[in-house]
Design an enzyme around this catalytic site. Structure first.
Site, mmCIF file in Angstrom:
data_model
loop_
_atom_site.group_PDB
_atom_site.id
_atom_site.type_symbol
_atom_site.label_atom_id
_atom_site.label_comp_id
_atom_site.label_asym_id
_atom_site.label_seq_id
_atom_site.Cartn_x
_atom_site.Cartn_y
_atom_site.Cartn_z
ATOM 1 N N GLU A 116 -9.639 -1.633 5.355
ATOM 2 C CA GLU A 116 -10.296 -1.351 6.625
ATOM 3 C C GLU A 116 -11.580 -2.179 6.738
ATOM 4 O O GLU A 116 -12.063 -2.723 5.740
ATOM 5 C CB GLU A 116 -10.619 0.148 6.704
ATOM 6 C CG GLU A 116 -9.385 1.062 6.638
ATOM 7 C CD GLU A 116 -8.549 1.084 7.927
ATOM 8 O OE1 GLU A 116 -8.571 0.090 8.685
ATOM 9 O OE2 GLU A 116 -7.874 2.102 8.154
ATOM 10 N N HIS B 167 -7.465 -4.575 10.058
ATOM 11 C CA HIS B 167 -7.149 -4.388 8.632
ATOM 12 C C HIS B 167 -5.890 -5.159 8.242
ATOM 13 O O HIS B 167 -4.981 -5.345 9.045
ATOM 14 C CB HIS B 167 -7.033 -2.907 8.250
ATOM 15 C CG HIS B 167 -5.856 -2.188 8.813
ATOM 16 N ND1 HIS B 167 -5.949 -0.949 9.389
ATOM 17 C CD2 HIS B 167 -4.540 -2.509 8.885
ATOM 18 C CE1 HIS B 167 -4.752 -0.551 9.785
ATOM 19 N NE2 HIS B 167 -3.882 -1.481 9.490
ATOM 20 N N ASP C 84 0.823 -1.210 0.000
ATOM 21 C CA ASP C 84 0.000 0.000 0.000
ATOM 22 C C ASP C 84 0.860 1.264 0.000
ATOM 23 O O ASP C 84 2.081 1.199 0.140
ATOM 24 C CB ASP C 84 -0.959 0.005 1.204
ATOM 25 C CG ASP C 84 -0.302 -0.493 2.497
ATOM 26 O OD1 ASP C 84 0.937 -0.435 2.600
ATOM 27 O OD2 ASP C 84 -1.029 -0.941 3.391
ATOM 28 N N ASP D 142 -7.607 -2.655 14.298
ATOM 29 C CA ASP D 142 -9.002 -2.795 13.858
ATOM 30 C C ASP D 142 -9.181 -3.968 12.893
ATOM 31 O O ASP D 142 -10.245 -4.139 12.319
ATOM 32 C CB ASP D 142 -9.497 -1.488 13.213
ATOM 33 C CG ASP D 142 -8.776 -1.146 11.911
ATOM 34 O OD1 ASP D 142 -7.863 -1.897 11.496
ATOM 35 O OD2 ASP D 142 -9.126 -0.118 11.303
HETATM 36 P P1 PGA Z 1 2.021 -2.066 12.734
HETATM 37 O O1 PGA Z 1 0.815 -1.893 11.720
HETATM 38 O O2 PGA Z 1 2.852 -3.160 12.186
HETATM 39 O O3 PGA Z 1 2.761 -0.769 12.728
HETATM 40 O O4 PGA Z 1 1.415 -2.404 14.057
HETATM 41 C C1 PGA Z 1 0.179 -3.034 11.247
HETATM 42 C C2 PGA Z 1 -0.826 -2.644 10.192
HETATM 43 O O5 PGA Z 1 -1.382 -1.542 10.270
HETATM 44 O O6 PGA Z 1 -1.063 -3.445 9.288
#
Ligand code: PGA
Length: 259
Positions: free
Chosen positions: A142, A137, A66, A135
């Site tokens: 999302e 995702h 992304d 959350d």
């Molecule tokens: P993080 O983010 O590895 O910084 O916890 C994970 C994500 O948002 O997929």
């Protein structure tokens, strides 16, 4: 179901996944890696620095999951910059072979379709590294994302922008939109490796691995994949109902099988 591997800490997880990536590159020098950003994959990239020494990585190809929309690619927190800094430079990959979605506003109408076409032209992703948001995702899909979704623009949730504010001077600087591989795109990778560490990820991990298949739990899409591996520490595993079974299964796994 996904194979769940519970390890003592993030460093052990990094070593385990790095070993699998090294095996892949040895078997297929032009392997296509799916690269994730965020804090979670950093132990994998750190372990790869050592593990890939002496391995020819000149043909390794990569696709980031992304990118933020509207961010200057030269901004230190653009995912183009993060992938270059955390992965491409330290591992000595060829930057020409590493792709990140185009988050520029000019290209946005066709950037998603272009990216999916590029992945297809590369023959698909061999091993996709994934983190998971608090959350639920994966990528930036999302809650509510279609399991059939392709690479496209999404609006980041308030929660995700707050989670990512630590990388910026303030939450106001975190872009509101992103372009992310879709869940359908991610599910086409040949091997999914999802990592998560810490208590804050325990609910999202349990939902992804054992919860109902639901668009509101985007991580649950991995249950549709024939080869998904989930590597977690004890804290992130703490809400898994079948944790003892996963430990037993991994402890009795034949050494030749890899992850
Ligand atoms: P993080 O983010 O590895 O910084 O916890 C994970 C994500 O948002 O997929």
């Amino acid at each position: 179901m996904a194979e769940v591997v519970i390890v003592e800490n993030a460093e052990r997880a990094g070593a385990l996944v790095a070993e699998e990536i090294a095996r892949l590159i040895s078997a297929r020098p032009d392997a296509v890696l799916g690269l994730a950003t965020g804090s979670t994959p950093l132990p994998v990239y750190a372990a790869l620095r050592t593990r890939l020494q002496g391995v020819d990585v000149s043909q390794v190809r990569g696709f980031a999951l992304d990118e933020y929309v509207g961010i200057d690619p030269a901004h230190p927190e653009s995912y183009r910059s993060v992938i270059t800094r955390e992965v491409v430079e330290p591992l000595g990959l060829n930057p020409q072979l590493i792709n990140v979605p185009d988050g520029s506003e000019e290209g946005i109408a066709h950037a998603g379709a272009d990216y999916d076409a590029k992945i297809a032209a590369a023959g698909g992703v061999d091993l996709q590294i994934l983190g998971i948001g608090t959350d639920g995702h994966i990528g930036f899909n999302e809650p509510g994302s279609s399991f059939a979704s392709r690479t496209r623009v999404k609006t980041l949730t308030v929660q995700t922008r707050e989670d990512n504010a630590r990388f910026f001077d303030s939450v106001d600087e975190v872009p509101r939109h992103c372009i992310t591989q879709g869940l359908g795109t991610i599910l086409e990778a040949r091997h999914l490796v999802l990592l998560a560490f810490g208590e804050g990820k325990a609910r999202a991990v349990a939902d992804a691995v054992e919860g109902p298949l639901a668009a509101v739990l985007p991580g649950s899409a991995i249950q549709l994949h024939p080869h998904a591996t989930v590597v977690v520490d004890e804290a992130a595993a703490s809400k898994l109902r079948l944790a003892d079974y996963y430990r037993y299964t991994f402890a009795n796994k034949p050494a030749w099988q890899g992850i």
